[in-house]
Design a protein around this motif. Structure first.
Motif, PDB file in Angstrom:
ATOM      1  N   GLU A  21      48.835  37.883  32.323  1.00  0.00           N
ATOM      2  CA  GLU A  21      48.013  36.728  32.483  1.00  0.00           C
ATOM      3  C   GLU A  21      47.138  37.139  33.669  1.00  0.00           C
ATOM      4  OE1 GLU A  21      46.879  32.945  32.079  1.00  0.00           O
ATOM      5  OE2 GLU A  21      48.604  33.868  31.108  1.00  0.00           O
ATOM      6  N   THR A  22      47.116  37.865  34.606  1.00  0.00           N
ATOM      7  CA  THR A  22      46.132  37.926  35.744  1.00  0.00           C
ATOM      8  C   THR A  22      44.895  38.785  35.442  1.00  0.00           C
ATOM      9  OG1 THR A  22      47.770  37.132  37.545  1.00  0.00           O
ATOM     10  CG2 THR A  22      45.812  38.207  38.292  1.00  0.00           C
ATOM     11  N   VAL A  23      45.448  40.193  34.978  1.00  0.00           N
ATOM     12  CA  VAL A  23      44.386  41.051  34.630  1.00  0.00           C
ATOM     13  C   VAL A  23      43.715  40.944  33.372  1.00  0.00           C
ATOM     14  CG1 VAL A  23      43.979  43.695  34.728  1.00  0.00           C
ATOM     15  CG2 VAL A  23      45.600  42.599  36.298  1.00  0.00           C
ATOM     16  N   ARG A  24      42.480  40.652  33.348  1.00  0.00           N
ATOM     17  CA  ARG A  24      41.833  40.410  32.017  1.00  0.00           C
ATOM     18  C   ARG A  24      40.697  41.316  31.710  1.00  0.00           C
ATOM     19  NH1 ARG A  24      42.570  34.716  30.321  1.00  0.00           N
ATOM     20  NH2 ARG A  24      44.496  34.281  31.510  1.00  0.00           N
ATOM     21  N   GLY A  28      37.113  38.193  29.723  1.00  0.00           N
ATOM     22  CA  GLY A  28      37.757  37.149  30.378  1.00  0.00           C
ATOM     23  C   GLY A  28      39.145  36.979  29.379  1.00  0.00           C
ATOM     24  N   ARG A  29      39.191  37.740  28.298  1.00  0.00           N
ATOM     25  CA  ARG A  29      40.229  37.611  27.350  1.00  0.00           C
ATOM     26  C   ARG A  29      41.462  38.566  27.684  1.00  0.00           C
ATOM     27  NH1 ARG A  29      38.455  37.536  21.447  1.00  0.00           N
ATOM     28  NH2 ARG A  29      40.718  36.220  21.243  1.00  0.00           N
ATOM     29  N   ALA A  99      41.005  38.080  44.831  1.00  0.00           N
ATOM     30  CA  ALA A  99      39.905  38.671  43.953  1.00  0.00           C
ATOM     31  C   ALA A  99      39.234  37.581  42.916  1.00  0.00           C
ATOM     32  CB  ALA A  99      40.393  40.043  43.388  1.00  0.00           C
ATOM     33  N   ALA A 100      40.577  37.098  42.124  1.00  0.00           N
ATOM     34  CA  ALA A 100      40.073  36.106  41.008  1.00  0.00           C
ATOM     35  C   ALA A 100      39.125  34.856  41.620  1.00  0.00           C
ATOM     36  CB  ALA A 100      41.315  35.651  40.313  1.00  0.00           C
ATOM     37  N   ALA A 101      39.803  34.534  42.856  1.00  0.00           N
ATOM     38  CA  ALA A 101      39.094  33.396  43.228  1.00  0.00           C
ATOM     39  C   ALA A 101      37.753  33.866  43.728  1.00  0.00           C
ATOM     40  CB  ALA A 101      39.874  32.863  44.657  1.00  0.00           C
TER      41      ALA A 101
END
Length: 157
Positions: A21-24, A28-29, A99-101
């Protein structure tokens, strides 16, 4: 010490699904079971099918080999300890969430402002070794980011 997050993944299946779910991909897919299986098969030289990945994610299989966990760790760019050590899992999760934020421009501006203020407040109390360590970490992040940009074809800086 990091406090336990009650929503943190605990089982192998939960931890693996959280990574999916987190590592894309750069676009972004989400990654697919098939591409993870292919990477792991090439990495280990062992049988590793999309069905096996699916079984791991559903909790139908929960005892992969050490080599399989190392291959999964390599694919998602986490330490194998992520799968064994709940405290390490929570640390990695917190780092990846941050990191995502930070990829969000508005969050990045606020975070950089807060980081600047924190460094300004604490720099006077830091030893030269501590300041050098912070400098080295910032340089390493910058160098890694440059490498990541080149690999993804993103040369904006």
């Amino acid at each position: 010490m990091i406090e336990a997050d009650p929503s943190a993944p605990r089982s192998l299946a939960e931890k693996l699904n959280w990574l999916f779910e987190t590592v894309r991909r750069p676009n972004g897919r989400r990654h697919t079971n098939k591409e993870v299986a292919e990477f792991c098969r090439e990495r280990t030289g062992e049988s590793f099918s999309p069905e096996y990945v699916s079984q791991l994610r559903k909790g139908q299989r929960d005892n992969p080999t050490k080599r399989n966990l190392e291959a999964l760790s390599a694919f998602f760019d986490v330490t194998p300890a992520y799968f064994f050590d709940d405290e390490k899992s929570e640390q990695i999760r917190a780092q990846m969430d941050l990191a995502a934020a930070l990829r969000d421009g508005d969050v990045r501006v606020v975070a950089l402002r807060d980081l600047t203020n924190m460094l300004r407040d604490t720099a006077g109390r830091m030893s030269l070794n501590d300041l050098q360590l912070v400098t080295d970490m910032v340089r390493a992040i910058g160098a890694r980011r440059g490498t990541d940009d080149e690999q993804s074809g993103d040369n904006r800086r």
